[in-house]
Design an enzyme around this catalytic site. Sequence first.
Site, PDB file in Angstrom:
ATOM      1  N   GLY A   8      34.759  27.385  44.903  1.00  0.00           N
ATOM      2  CA  GLY A   8      36.196  27.316  45.091  1.00  0.00           C
ATOM      3  C   GLY A   8      36.690  28.245  46.174  1.00  0.00           C
ATOM      4  N   ASN A   9      38.006  28.426  46.223  1.00  0.00           N
ATOM      5  CA  ASN A   9      38.612  29.265  47.250  1.00  0.00           C
ATOM      6  C   ASN A   9      38.397  30.755  47.003  1.00  0.00           C
ATOM      7  OD1 ASN A   9      39.963  27.304  49.035  1.00  0.00           O
ATOM      8  ND2 ASN A   9      41.113  26.774  47.199  1.00  0.00           N
ATOM      9  N   ARG A  11      36.351  31.880  43.913  1.00  0.00           N
ATOM     10  CA  ARG A  11      35.194  32.137  43.046  1.00  0.00           C
ATOM     11  C   ARG A  11      34.174  31.012  43.144  1.00  0.00           C
ATOM     12  NH1 ARG A  11      36.678  33.186  36.978  1.00  0.00           N
ATOM     13  NH2 ARG A  11      37.630  31.145  37.256  1.00  0.00           N
ATOM     14  N   LYS A  13      31.681  29.077  40.636  1.00  0.00           N
ATOM     15  CA  LYS A  13      31.309  28.861  39.240  1.00  0.00           C
ATOM     16  C   LYS A  13      30.044  28.017  39.222  1.00  0.00           C
ATOM     17  CE  LYS A  13      34.651  28.029  36.321  1.00  0.00           C
ATOM     18  NZ  LYS A  13      35.804  27.360  35.664  1.00  0.00           N
ATOM     19  N   GLY A 100      40.604  16.280  47.881  1.00  0.00           N
ATOM     20  CA  GLY A 100      39.726  17.413  47.616  1.00  0.00           C
ATOM     21  C   GLY A 100      38.639  17.059  46.619  1.00  0.00           C
ATOM     22  N   ASP A 102      37.013  18.831  44.603  1.00  0.00           N
ATOM     23  CA  ASP A 102      37.214  19.443  43.293  1.00  0.00           C
ATOM     24  C   ASP A 102      38.164  18.606  42.443  1.00  0.00           C
ATOM     25  OD1 ASP A 102      39.262  20.073  45.106  1.00  0.00           O
ATOM     26  OD2 ASP A 102      39.650  22.036  44.218  1.00  0.00           O
ATOM     27  N   ARG A 103      39.197  18.036  43.082  1.00  0.00           N
ATOM     28  CA  ARG A 103      40.125  17.170  42.354  1.00  0.00           C
ATOM     29  C   ARG A 103      39.422  15.898  41.877  1.00  0.00           C
ATOM     30  NH1 ARG A 103      44.954  16.320  46.471  1.00  0.00           N
ATOM     31  NH2 ARG A 103      45.838  15.131  44.724  1.00  0.00           N
ATOM     32  N   THR A 125      44.252  28.986  43.215  1.00  0.00           N
ATOM     33  CA  THR A 125      44.931  29.464  44.418  1.00  0.00           C
ATOM     34  C   THR A 125      46.156  28.606  44.691  1.00  0.00           C
ATOM     35  OG1 THR A 125      42.809  30.190  45.312  1.00  0.00           O
ATOM     36  CG2 THR A 125      44.634  29.968  46.861  1.00  0.00           C
TER      37      THR A 125
END
Length: 254
Positions: A8-9, A11, A13, A100, A102-103, A125
């Site tokens: 991610g922006n 972190r 995971k 995105g 992630d989305r 974020t």
Amino acid sequence: MNLLVDLGNTRLKWALHDGVGLQVGTPVDHSRPLAQELAAAWRGAPPLRRALVASVGRPRLEAELVQAVRTRFGVEPEFVASAAEACGVRSAYARPEKLGVDRFVALIALHAQRAEAVVLASVGTALVLDALDAGGRHLGGLIAPSPVLMQQALLGATARVSASDAARIVEIADDTEDAVRSGCWLAAASLVERFHSRIAAYLDAEPALALAGGAAGELAPLLSRPARIEPDLVLRGLARLAGVAAAGGESPVE
């Protein structure tokens, strides 16, 4: 065993997936040297078959991640990309690659868990909203600053406004610090509820409301409607993609 990574922006995971369940590891903060952090995190990890990555991180971090996976496991990381359709989820975007990843992967996890109309509000974020109907059709979404980012922007643009982590979130504030924190968080809650109401009107049915991201627990009590918190959605979506690929199906991997 598969390694699943959500870069991610702020972190990284990660989890190990044996085809049945997830073993979620401790997140890694980007502010520390990534190679050292990952070497320590993966010290006792077993051999891997695959490493799947969903990344919205900077290219430098992606390069460091690739090198860390190669060094520790001897496999080449596979970067997942958003697609027009995968695992029953169909993107609303005319250019699916612009959604995105992630989305997209989070929506795959939600749809795999339950075939229902749902609004997903992810608070990291950014504050990211997406809607999915019961058939897996993505209806689109919105992106706004997260409450923390709103607050930082406000403080950076004003000379005599201050804020504190100890400030309260109240409906009507009687000091500046409470007013700043409350305004940012209640603005986020209002946007979530407005988006949810518009989707309900469009579907002529009440969608579920799911919250994700590091600040989901702070946002939930501010909402006037029930919401469930869904942890590790991106990792769970990657596990679903890994399962589909293992069964011989197509998965959106670059």
